[in-house]
Each structure stands twice: as C-alpha cells, then as structure tokens.
Design an enzyme around this catalytic site. Structure first.
Site, PDB file in Angstrom:
ATOM      1  N   ARG A 124       0.813  -1.238   0.000  1.00 30.36           N
ATOM      2  CA  ARG A 124       0.000   0.000   0.000  1.00 30.36           C
ATOM      3  C   ARG A 124       0.843   1.283   0.000  1.00 30.36           C
ATOM      4  NH1 ARG A 124      -3.439  -2.948   3.539  1.00 30.36           N
ATOM      5  NH2 ARG A 124      -5.121  -3.831   2.295  1.00 30.36           N
ATOM      6  N   LYS A 146       3.876  11.753 -10.793  1.00 34.35           N
ATOM      7  CA  LYS A 146       3.064  10.888 -11.658  1.00 34.35           C
ATOM      8  C   LYS A 146       3.842   9.601 -11.927  1.00 34.35           C
ATOM      9  CE  LYS A 146       0.317  14.086 -14.386  1.00 34.35           C
ATOM     10  NZ  LYS A 146       0.077  14.552 -15.756  1.00 34.35           N
ATOM     11  N   GLU A 188      11.062  17.309 -24.906  1.00 36.59           N
ATOM     12  CA  GLU A 188      10.283  17.563 -23.678  1.00 36.59           C
ATOM     13  C   GLU A 188      10.756  18.868 -23.015  1.00 36.59           C
ATOM     14  OE1 GLU A 188       7.990  14.703 -22.206  1.00 36.59           O
ATOM     15  OE2 GLU A 188       7.203  16.603 -21.504  1.00 36.59           O
ATOM     16  N   LYS A 237       8.595  23.097 -13.846  1.00 28.41           N
ATOM     17  CA  LYS A 237       7.747  21.950 -13.485  1.00 28.41           C
ATOM     18  C   LYS A 237       7.330  22.042 -12.023  1.00 28.41           C
ATOM     19  CE  LYS A 237       6.340  17.442 -13.876  1.00 28.41           C
ATOM     20  NZ  LYS A 237       6.239  16.268 -14.686  1.00 28.41           N
ATOM     21  N   GLU A 247      -3.563  18.100 -11.361  1.00 28.22           N
ATOM     22  CA  GLU A 247      -3.898  18.447 -12.739  1.00 28.22           C
ATOM     23  C   GLU A 247      -5.360  18.866 -12.922  1.00 28.22           C
ATOM     24  OE1 GLU A 247      -1.725  16.034 -15.620  1.00 28.22           O
ATOM     25  OE2 GLU A 247      -3.511  16.149 -16.884  1.00 28.22           O
ATOM     26  N   ARG A 251      -1.800  22.363 -14.334  1.00 28.05           N
ATOM     27  CA  ARG A 251      -0.824  21.302 -14.650  1.00 28.05           C
ATOM     28  C   ARG A 251      -1.018  20.759 -16.058  1.00 28.05           C
ATOM     29  NH1 ARG A 251       1.723  16.482 -10.850  1.00 28.05           N
ATOM     30  NH2 ARG A 251       3.057  15.653 -12.487  1.00 28.05           N
ATOM     31  N   ASN A 255       1.136  19.184 -20.513  1.00 26.38           N
ATOM     32  CA  ASN A 255       0.757  18.195 -21.524  1.00 26.38           C
ATOM     33  C   ASN A 255       0.756  18.785 -22.931  1.00 26.38           C
ATOM     34  OD1 ASN A 255       0.319  16.473 -19.382  1.00 26.38           O
ATOM     35  ND2 ASN A 255      -1.838  17.041 -19.221  1.00 26.38           N
ATOM     36  N   HIS A 258       1.121  16.516 -25.761  1.00 22.58           N
ATOM     37  CA  HIS A 258       1.052  15.143 -25.253  1.00 22.58           C
ATOM     38  C   HIS A 258      -0.165  14.352 -25.717  1.00 22.58           C
ATOM     39  CE1 HIS A 258       4.423  16.340 -22.900  1.00 22.58           C
ATOM     40  NE2 HIS A 258       4.428  15.254 -22.147  1.00 22.58           N
ATOM     41  N   HIS A 262       0.958  10.839 -27.181  1.00 22.45           N
ATOM     42  CA  HIS A 262       0.634   9.506 -26.676  1.00 22.45           C
ATOM     43  C   HIS A 262       0.087   8.607 -27.779  1.00 22.45           C
ATOM     44  CE1 HIS A 262       0.412  10.985 -22.240  1.00 22.45           C
ATOM     45  NE2 HIS A 262       1.647  10.883 -22.700  1.00 22.45           N
ATOM     46  N   HIS A 274       9.102   8.794 -26.203  1.00 25.33           N
ATOM     47  CA  HIS A 274       8.209   9.840 -25.711  1.00 25.33           C
ATOM     48  C   HIS A 274       8.614  11.263 -26.125  1.00 25.33           C
ATOM     49  CE1 HIS A 274       5.235  11.758 -23.248  1.00 25.33           C
ATOM     50  NE2 HIS A 274       6.158  12.400 -22.563  1.00 25.33           N
TER      51      HIS A 274
HETATM   52  N1  GLY Z   1       4.526  15.035 -17.672  1.00 19.96           N
HETATM   53  C1  GLY Z   1       3.407  15.837 -17.361  1.00 19.96           C
HETATM   54  C2  GLY Z   1       3.153  15.979 -15.917  1.00 19.96           C
HETATM   55  O1  GLY Z   1       3.941  15.537 -15.094  1.00 19.96           O
HETATM   56  O2  GLY Z   1       2.153  16.518 -15.561  1.00 19.96           O
END
Ligand code: GLY
Length: 488
Positions: A124, A146, A188, A237, A247, A251, A255, A258, A262, A274
């Site tokens: 957990r 994330k 990125e 970031k 997000e 946030r 993206n 993105h 994806h 990526h």
């Molecule tokens: N890579 C996008 C984020 O961490 O929100």
C-alpha cells in the site's frame, strides 16, 4: 439512518527536494543514510543503465548498510506493462522487502514511472527516490509524482500520484546517453519554453549548436549550460506542480503536445520514444492553434524552426487518421472529448475562460492532421488475421484511392521489371519483408507494394506450413530475407 463522517484533512507533508548537481551521484548513498527515508533500498533499473551505473550505487549503498537488492527490467516502454509491474512486486517480496524498504528508481522515464508505481503499490505504498539518468526524466518525469504503467488500450492508463522523497539529478550521467535520447529529451525540455517562459525558449535558440552535439562531446563550460537548462526546466515543473498537483487545470499545460504524442507512441508500438513524440505533438498542436487562429504563423514558424534545427518531430505515424483521432479521445487527459493544450505565443498557453484544456472539434483536428500529413492514413496490415480477411487495399482518402489505382495499373509493370530496384529502408508495417524500393515509386506506392508482398508471403507461408497458424513479424522477416518475395 446513521451518518458517520471520516475526516482526513491532514495529509502528510509531501514536499521534497530536487538536487541538480554535477557529481551528486557519488553522494546518494551517504545522503540516504543521513535522511533515513527507509531502512534499506531496492534498486530498480533497466539492463542498460544497470550495466553503467548500478554497481557504483550498490557498492555505496552496501558501504552504508542500506542495500537490500536489485530488480533489473528490460530496456524500453514495454517494461511499463502490467506483467512487468506484477513481476517487480513479486520480486520485492522475494527480496524480503517490507514497509520500511525504499525503492531507488535508477534510470529514465520508463524505470521512474514503473519503479514509482511499484513504490506506490507495494504494501500500500512505500518511500522511493528518483535517480534520473535521461534528460527527459531529469526535466520532467522524475518530478511531480506521476507514476504508472501502460495498458493495451493506451499509455499511462494505470497509475498514481506518488511523490518521491528526493530526486538526485547528476547531469554528468548524461555523458553516456545516446544522442537519440538526448534529442528526445530536448523535445520535452523545449516544451517548458513554449508553455511558460519565452526567455527559456530564447535560451534554447541561443545555444542551438550545443544541443546539436552529442553529450559525450560537451566541453566543461557547456556542461554548465546543460545544468542550467535542466534546472530552469525543473523549476518550471516544480512551480506548476505546486500550484496544481492533481492536474485540475494549470498542470495540464505540461501536456502541451502530449495528447497527440501519446497516440504517436501508441500507434508506433512505442518505437517512437516519448520526447520525440512530444516534438511531433508540439508541431501538431501548433498547426491546430494556427488553424483556429489562436497562434500567429510567425510563432508557429519560430517553434518549428527550432524543432527543425534539432531534427525533431518529423515522424509520420502509420495508420488511419480516424484511428488516430479515436485514440486521442481515449487519452485520459482528453476526458472523452478532444481536448488539447495550445500555445498562443511561445511562452504563453492559450486559455478559454481560465481553462487550459481547450476543446477542439474533431473535423478541425482531422483537417490539420491531413494537411500536415502527420498520419499516412493507410490501413496497417494485421498479419495475425486469417488470409481471407486480408484487405491490403483499404485506403481511406480519395487521393490515396487514386494512388492505389495508379499503383495497381503499374503493378504489372513492376513485376515485369520496368522499375529498377534501388536500396532504401523498409517500413515497419506488419512483417517487414523487403528493403528494396523502386525508382519512381511514391511512398504510398511503396507501402502498397509491400502490403502485397506480405500478402503473398503469407499465402506462401500458409501453403508451405499446411495452412497452420499466423505469421508473426520475425517469421515474416525470415521469409523476406530468405525467400525473396520481391516482384520480378
Ligand atoms: N509530464 C506531465 C506531468 O507531469 O504533468
């Protein structure tokens, strides 16, 4: 009725430090000894990074009596699978890990996402630290909590927000990063300039010659510039995640590109990595923003000039536009709609009523994809289907149907040798059989010919093997190199 309220407002403090320091790698174990995030550590790494860096780290952990064991996963996105995740959890048990064990995710984005998700799930949730070894992981994936894995339906569809206790970024480890991954990481990194900080975009432009180099060729002063770039991206970031960890809105700007990226990754079976896919996605998003008149052409050109200079984001996705758009809707960030982040001016994201996720009409997305020729819009042949259902002629647009007619009419010409063969690289459709192309043959014609070759290979294979089974790609490649199913 009884109503019982379970109040849980006081979450633990999840703050952590991100250290960016050349040479910090050598001090990780002693720092962990001081910090006492965990009693012992399991190092999760991949085969390649493991070979380069795990011994040094493990020796140091042993000296500090902090080492419990090592889990090594295969290189690449395929390790972000349910199966690999489950194997890691079982390995944790096998190593005797418990709730006081920590994980050290030593590697790039894949190892970080997987290792972090193992930490989030094992018993957990246990503590972990990131030691990113790729540029992409340094500027993005190791920061912000994330973690997760891919499902067959798409990228990052299972995961958690689970923050590390610390991130140790040693730019010097980039020395061994292959140039492909260095450039992908730049894809990125450029994103931060585009979404948030125009001076950072200008900084990328100013040092363009440096970014073009191989990491192993950087001069001492250039390493300082690289460290500065990483720190500036990481700071953006951090600022964004501190404003909106889950997000809700802000946030989402991380993206940028993105939602497209994806799908590019997924439809290429993750052959496109990526950061490279993000660069493609940035181009697509910018084209969409211009089409919707949210971004001036001059800004679009400026973005793409830099991407061009770095050779980024030109990959064409194989498959149908309609499938591409369908997958865009599946992206968890799209929430079923077609929602994308758009930039209005390099350094500034476009907002609608304070929201950064902009709903876009499917027909406009399709138009932009078609105009930019981002997707070849040719059906991918599924070689696992029975031959009776094999439909190589399925081509979606009128223009391509015409091209198909063209190639059909020249097909006899090909077989009778009126084209002269010349060397070229093969495409990655189904089972790649041929590395030969024909002078005068268009890209589409080549792909259609290759489909026919595969159909023929498949037919012959069935004949030879008495009709049993499908043809997987390695069998296909074998047939192609040995059998010579080229026309003529
Ligand atoms: N890579 C996008 C984020 O961490 O929100």
């Amino acid at each position: 009725m009884q109503r019982i309220h379970l109040g849980l407002t006081s979450e633990k403090d999840k703050s952590y430090d991100i250290v960016i320091d050349r040479g910090v790698f050598a001090n990780i174990a002693s720092d962990l000894r001081m910090k006492r995030f965990a009693e012992k550590y399991v190092v999760i790494t991949d085969k390649k990074v493991g070979k380069l860096y795990s011994k040094k780290l493990i020796d140091a952990l042993k000296r500090e009596e902090l080492y419990l064991g090592k889990i090594v996963v295969p290189v690449g996105e395929s390790s972000k699978s349910v199966e690999q995740f489950s194997e890691c959890l079982e390995d944790m048990v096998g190593l005797g890990a418990n709730r006081k064990t920590g994980i050290i995710a030593l590697g790039g984005g894949v190892v970080g996402d997987l290792g972090g998700y193992v930490a989030a799930s094992f018993m957990r949730g246990i503590e972990y630290v990131h030691v990113p070894t790729s540029l992409l992981a340094m500027v993005d994936s190791s920061i912000g909590g994330k973690v997760g894995i891919d499902l067959k339906a798409g990228k990052n569809l299972a995961g958690a927000f689970w923050h590390p206790k610390k991130v140790y970024i040693d730019p010097d480890v980039l020395r061994t990063l292959p140039q492909k991954h260095w450039r992908a990481g730049l894809g990125e990194a450029l994103k931060y300039g585009a979404i948030k900080e125009r001076p950072l975009w200008e900084f990328f432009e100013k040092h363009i010659e440096l970014w073009k180099k191989k990491p192993n060729d950087f001069l001492p002063s250039e390493w300082e510039t690289v460290s500065e770039m990483i720190a500036r991206c990481a700071q953006i970031k951090v600022n964004v995640v501190m404003k909106d960890e889950r997000e809700g809105n802000v946030r989402q700007i991380l993206n940028y590109g993105h939602t497209f990226a994806h799908v590019v990754e997924h439809m290429s079976d993750y052959e496109v990595v990526h950061g490279e896919a993000v660069a493609v996605g940035m181009r697509m998003a910018a084209a969409l923003a211009v089409e919707m008149r949210f971004m001036p052409q001059t800004e679009y050109d400026r973005q793409n000039d830099l991407l061009d200079a770095l050779g980024l984001g030109k990959t064409k996705t194989k498959g149908l536009i309609k499938d591409f758009v369908k997958h865009m809707r599946k992206d968890k960030k799209a929430k079923g709609d077609l929602r994308v982040v758009l930039v209005s001016r390099l350094g500034t994201c476009y907002q609608q009523m304070g929201q950064f996720g902009i709903a876009v009409e499917e027909k406009i997305v399709k138009k932009v994809i078609e105009q930019g020729e981002w997707v070849d819009d040719v059906e991918v042949v599924d070689m696992s289907q029975p031959s009776s259902s094999f439909q190589p002629q399925t081509v979606s647009s009128v223009e391509q149907k015409r091209a198909l007619d063209d190639v059909s009419s020249t097909w006899d010409g090909v077989t009778s040798g009126s084209y002269s063969p010349s060397q070229s690289t093969s495409t990655s459709y189904g089972a790649p059989l041929s590395s030969t192309s024909f002078v005068g043959e268009t890209d589409l014609q080549k792909r259609l010919r290759e489909m026919r070759e595969r159909a023929e290979a498949k037919r012959q294979y069935r004949e030879q093997s008495g009709g049993a089974g499908g043809l997987n790609s390695s069998e296909g490649a074998g047939l192609g190199s040995g059998g010579g199913f080229l026309p003529g």
